[in-house]
Design an enzyme around this catalytic site. Sequence first.
Site, mmCIF file in Angstrom:
data_model
loop_
_atom_site.group_PDB
_atom_site.id
_atom_site.type_symbol
_atom_site.label_atom_id
_atom_site.label_comp_id
_atom_site.label_asym_id
_atom_site.label_seq_id
_atom_site.Cartn_x
_atom_site.Cartn_y
_atom_site.Cartn_z
ATOM 1 N N CYS A 8 0.854 -1.186 0.000
ATOM 2 C CA CYS A 8 0.000 0.000 0.000
ATOM 3 C C CYS A 8 0.889 1.235 0.000
ATOM 4 C CB CYS A 8 -0.864 0.077 1.253
ATOM 5 S SG CYS A 8 -1.962 -1.316 1.462
ATOM 6 N N GLY A 34 0.050 0.162 -5.042
ATOM 7 C CA GLY A 34 -1.271 -0.453 -4.902
ATOM 8 C C GLY A 34 -2.188 0.026 -6.001
ATOM 9 N N ASN A 108 -0.126 1.260 5.898
ATOM 10 C CA ASN A 108 0.740 0.462 5.047
ATOM 11 C C ASN A 108 1.451 -0.529 5.964
ATOM 12 O OD1 ASN A 108 3.823 1.124 3.211
ATOM 13 N ND2 ASN A 108 2.476 -0.618 3.134
ATOM 14 N N GLY A 109 1.247 -1.812 5.726
ATOM 15 C CA GLY A 109 1.875 -2.826 6.565
ATOM 16 C C GLY A 109 0.892 -3.920 6.901
ATOM 17 N N CYS A 242 12.378 -3.227 5.506
ATOM 18 C CA CYS A 242 12.118 -4.251 4.482
ATOM 19 C C CYS A 242 13.108 -4.081 3.330
ATOM 20 C CB CYS A 242 10.690 -4.114 3.962
ATOM 21 S SG CYS A 242 10.375 -5.126 2.510
ATOM 22 N N TYR A 248 12.772 -4.314 -5.072
ATOM 23 C CA TYR A 248 11.715 -4.292 -6.084
ATOM 24 C C TYR A 248 10.622 -3.243 -5.877
ATOM 25 C CZ TYR A 248 7.607 -5.941 -8.690
ATOM 26 O OH TYR A 248 6.519 -6.014 -9.503
ATOM 27 N N CYS A 388 6.125 -13.461 3.385
ATOM 28 C CA CYS A 388 6.201 -12.251 4.205
ATOM 29 C C CYS A 388 4.931 -12.117 5.038
ATOM 30 C CB CYS A 388 6.337 -11.029 3.295
ATOM 31 S SG CYS A 388 6.324 -9.469 4.199
ATOM 32 N N CYS A 439 15.111 -6.231 7.541
ATOM 33 C CA CYS A 439 14.398 -7.499 7.522
ATOM 34 C C CYS A 439 14.792 -8.215 6.236
ATOM 35 C CB CYS A 439 12.884 -7.281 7.536
ATOM 36 S SG CYS A 439 11.966 -8.833 7.348
ATOM 37 N N CYS A 442 12.335 -13.069 3.952
ATOM 38 C CA CYS A 442 11.941 -13.858 2.781
ATOM 39 C C CYS A 442 13.138 -14.571 2.153
ATOM 40 C CB CYS A 442 11.171 -13.010 1.768
ATOM 41 S SG CYS A 442 11.832 -11.410 1.455
#
Length: 467
Positions: A8, A34, A108-109, A242, A248, A388, A439, A442
């Site tokens: 988002c 989004g 967002n999250g 993140c 990306y 994730c 983080c 992934c």
Amino acid sequence: MDKFREECGVFGIYRHPEAANLTYLGLYALQHRGQESVGIATSDGQRLRMHKAMGHVADAFDEAGIASLAGTSAVGHVRYSTSGESGLKNAQPILIDCSHGEIAICHNGNLVNAQELRDALVAEGSIFQTSSDTEVLLHLYARSRAATPEQAIVESISQAQGAFSLVLLTKDRLIAVRDPHGFRPLTLGRLGDAYIVCSETCALDLIDAEWIRDIKPGEVFIAGPDGERSVFPFPPAPSAHCVFEHVYFSRPDSYVFGKSVNEVRTEFGRRLAVEQPVPADVVVPIPDSGVCAAIGYAEKAGLPLQMGLIRNHYVGRTFIEPHQAIRHFGVRVKLNPVRSILQGRRVVLIDDSIVRGTTSRKIVRMVRAAGASEVHLRISCPPTISPCFYGIDTPKRSELIAATHEVDEIRRYIGADSLGYLSLEGLLGAVGDGRASYCTSCYTGRYPVAFPRNEAAYLQLALKLTE
Ligand code: SF4
């Protein structure tokens, strides 16, 4: 395309006569975060107004719609569903009226303890309007007996765990909150007397606003009639930005976590060239996400970079497939090979990630069919092995090809002559702040924040939690 989906984008502005219009433009710049729904809420100091719609920003608002959103403060949201099914009822902002007054929230999250909080609230009689995790925060806010709306916000958010970059609007205040780990970006800017809070700096650029700084992990920033201030009411927590924002999600023209996304992404490519060299004639990015890393790879490898794949930017959600079989049709609708660049050449294809591997396989086949003598695939991050839980839409672990296959097995499935990934050390070396700041769950399966038991099944393989 076979990608992790963006989550988002949020935008907020305080004290500007064109608040709704600038929020519309800010969301336009954040559209890549989004594309399913969009919404704006404004305040004129007395009451809040809101408009939400499915689809893209440019389609959801017209001049009359923007003009109806009176006020000098606004918050806005673009959404791709990460929690709760998609649909207008789950679109944001979510606006409520309660004993603390009206409030609109944009998130967002992903809150990892949302279901537990929701179950407890429902057991005590709460009625939910949406299936979004964000609504939980509003129920906690409405039930708070704190003396002021600000204290009620802090009290309610203190109960949440996970990833949250929030912008909230009351009748006379804009409030921005970032979780103590700082999972998702949130940045602060200024346009004349107005304050702006948004997910990425590209939204500031579009409206000619000046970047001031990032909202800090654990910070609550409040802009109101009595001025601007920040409080840090949450216990400190280890930083967990993140890293996929750099790989990306974010736009390359943005600065995220204090760094140029373009610079970081190009450095991924340079390091990839050092770690995964291959004799070749040409470097070809898979557009658009592979372009920055391909520039870095070509530069370091001393190879020419050419646009051997052209992306159609105007692909709609649906198109009418021909009855007649057309080779590589599904992927060719979006990407078409340039035969004059590929024919008879040893090609290094650069992409940002492989999720299921299905699209990579189609692209490799298409490049080979266009005449490439060799196709070498290079990926500007490590193998993606775990889903994730912090606001990104990912498939189950069992659907991630790298979770269950070795690199050479993936290479064979994809049909490339060679396949190479950037190492975790290379990735973290390029972002530059060290392993501790980011983080990387992934890629490692080690999660900085535990998630609820009922989601552990999502992993379908043993889970390791960071101590
Ligand atoms: S698990 Fe991956 S996508 Fe999710 S927050 Fe961590 S680095 Fe980002």
